[in-house]
Design an enzyme around this catalytic site. Structure first.
Site, PDB file in Angstrom:
ATOM      1  NE  ARG A   1      64.354  11.806  -3.381  1.00  0.00           N
ATOM      2  CZ  ARG A   1      63.186  11.146  -3.591  1.00  0.00           C
ATOM      3  NH1 ARG A   1      62.357  11.453  -2.577  1.00  0.00           N
ATOM      4  NH2 ARG A   1      63.138  10.186  -4.185  1.00  0.00           N
TER       5      ARG A   1
ATOM      6  NE  ARG B   1      56.893  14.250  -7.535  1.00  0.00           N
ATOM      7  CZ  ARG B   1      55.858  14.217  -8.261  1.00  0.00           C
ATOM      8  NH1 ARG B   1      54.546  13.827  -7.530  1.00  0.00           N
ATOM      9  NH2 ARG B   1      55.674  14.660  -9.575  1.00  0.00           N
ATOM     10  CG  HIS B   2      64.061  13.951  -7.046  1.00  0.00           C
ATOM     11  ND1 HIS B   2      65.079  14.592  -6.463  1.00  0.00           N
ATOM     12  CD2 HIS B   2      64.312  12.642  -7.187  1.00  0.00           C
ATOM     13  CE1 HIS B   2      66.006  13.458  -6.203  1.00  0.00           C
ATOM     14  NE2 HIS B   2      65.646  12.519  -6.456  1.00  0.00           N
ATOM     15  CB  VAL B   3      58.250  17.549  -6.385  1.00  0.00           C
ATOM     16  CG1 VAL B   3      58.071  17.835  -4.855  1.00  0.00           C
ATOM     17  CG2 VAL B   3      57.056  18.488  -7.040  1.00  0.00           C
TER      18      VAL B   3
ATOM     19  CG  ASP C   1      67.764   8.968  -6.086  1.00  0.00           C
ATOM     20  OD1 ASP C   1      67.082   8.005  -6.107  1.00  0.00           O
ATOM     21  OD2 ASP C   1      66.863  10.043  -5.702  1.00  0.00           O
TER      22      ASP C   1
END
Length: 349
Positions: A48, A106-108, A330
Site C-alpha cells: 500500500r 505493508r508500506h513497502v 493511517d
C-alpha cells in the site's frame, strides 16, 4: 489452474506412525483426506502507498478476512519501504510461509520474488492524484486528523514549531527539501522496486514502474474512483473481495469512516501548484498511465464508469482539493524521510 494445499509434514508423520504401530487411521477406513482446494491466486500482496486510502482498504480487509476465511497479515511497520538485499530475502521468505490463501499488506516498495527464485504473489494497489497525496501528507504530518491537533502535537514531539507551521507556499516556492525532489518522488518507487535507481526521479524508474504494473499487478486502481476499484477487485478476486462494495457503503462501516479527515488542509496558490506540478512530472506521467490502464480494464470487463473521462491536464485546474475524498488516515504512517535528522528540513539546496 487449481492448486492443492499439501498435508503438513507433522500430519503426514502422525499418519505414518499410526500405520506402523498398527493403529487404525482415517486413511485405513476412508482413504487419504481430500486436499483443500485453494482459490487462484491464493497469494496476494497489497504494498500500500501512503496517503492513498490504504487504511480504508485495510479496515475492509479485516471484515472480509473473517467473512471469507483467508489469512490477512497487515504489517505494523510503516516507515521502512526500502530494504537491504538480506531484508528483502527474509521478508519474502516470511511471506511465502503464510498459510494460503493469504493477503499480505505493508508500506513497502515492490519486491521481486522471482529474482530470488521464490514464487511471485499477485500484487494489487491503489494510487492517488500526486499533488493531492502530497497535500494530505503535508498537513497530516503537522496537524493529524480527527483525533485532534493537541493529540498530534504529543505524537510528534520532535517537530519544531518553525517546521510545523511552515506555510506550504513558502515550502514549495522557496524549494524546501520536503517540497522538492527527491522527497516528492514518492509513488513511482512503490512500483519500480528496491533498486537504488528507483528512488531517483527519472525515465529509468518511471519505465520500470510501468513495466511492473503490466507484468506483476493484477490491478492498480485510483482513489478518485474507489467504488469502481472495489467493484473490480470483487470481480477479479471474489474469494477475497466478494461483497466489499456493499460493506463499504453500509452505515455501520461509515460510523468508523466518518471519524477521519486531515485537519487544516488547504490548497496552495496557483503559482505554487504550477511549480509543484512541474517538479512532479514523472509522478504525473505514472499516474496518467495507471489511470489509463485502470479505465482499460473497466472497459474490458464491461463496467460502465460513472466518472467523466478526464484529460491529462493538470488536475489543480479542476479544483484539485475537491476531487478526491479524504480516506481514513493511517494512524502510525509517516514519510520514511521524515524520520531523518529533524533539522534537515531547513537545509535548502
Amino acid at each position: 489452474m487449481v492448486r492443492y494445499k499439501e498435508l503438513s509434514e507433522a500430519l503426514r508423520q502422525k499418519i505414518v506412525a499410526a500405520y506402523e504401530s498398527g493403529e487404525s487411521t482415517y486413511m485405513d477406513d476412508h482413504g487419504p483426506p481430500v486436499p483443500k482446494v485453494l482459490p487462484f491466486p491464493s497469494q496476494v500482496i497489497y504494498n500500500r502507498v501512503g496517503k492513498c486510502g490504504s487504511r480504508t482498504v485495510v479496515l475492509l480487509l479485516r471484515i472480509l478476512a473473517e467473512k471469507h476465511e483467508f489469512n490477512l497479515v497487515s504489517s505494523d511497520i510503516h516507515n521502512k519501504t526500502r530494504l537491504t538485499k538480506h531484508e528483502q530475502v527474509e521478508l519474502m521468505r516470511n511471506i511465502s510461509t503464510i498459510p494460503q490463501p493469504f493477503l499480505y499488506t505493508r508500506h513497502v516498495h515492490f519486491l521481486n520474488f522471482t529474482r530470488f527464485r521464490i514464487e511471485q504473489p499477485v500484487y494489487i494497489n491503489i494510487i492517488r492524484d500526486p499533488i493531492n497525496r502530497f497535500l494530505s501528507n503535508y498537513f497530516f504530518r503537522r496537524f493529524g486528523d480527527w483525533r485532534g491537533e493537541q493529540n498530534h502535537l504529543i505524537r510528534t514531539p520532535r517537530m519544531k514549531d518553525d517546521e510545523r507551521y511552515l506555510d506550504i507556499n513558502v515550502c514549495i516556492l522557496e524549494n524546501y527539501p520536503e517540497c522538492s525532489n527527491p522527497r516528492i518522488f514518492y509513488i513511482v518507487p512503490y512500483f519500480c522496486g528496491q533498486h537504488p535507481q528507483c528512488r531517483e526521479p527519472g525515465v529509468w524508474a518511471l519505465e520500470r514502474a510501468k513495466q511492473n504494473v503490466l507484468e506483476n499487478f493484477l490491478l492498480v486502481g485510483i482513489l478518485e474512483e474507489l467504488e469502481d476499484v472495489l467493484l473490480l477487485l470483487e470481480r477479479l478476486l471474489p474469494h477475497y473481495f466478494s461483497d466489499v462494495l456493499s460493506i463499504y457503503k453500509s452505515p455501520a462501516f461509515w460510523k468508523v469512516g466518518n471519524l477521519t479527515g486531515t485537519v487544516k488542509k488547504h490548497t496552495p496558490t496557483l503559482e505554487a501548484l504550477q511549480v509543484l506540478y512541474r517538479r512532479m512530472k514523472y509522478e504525473y506521467d505514472f499516474y496518467n498511465f495507471v489511470r489509463d490502464q485502470f479505465h482499460l480494464i473497466k472497459r474490458k470487463i464491461g463496467l460502465k464508469s460513472s466518472h467523466p473521462s478526464l484529460s491529462h491536464e493538470p488536475t489543480f485546474l479542476r479544483e484539485l482539493s475537491l476531487r478526491t475524498p479524504d480516506p481514513l488516515e493511517d494512524v502510525d504512517e509517516e514519510e520514511e524521510e521524515a524520520l531523518d535528522d529533524a533539522n534537515n528540513w531547513l537545509v535548502q539546496p
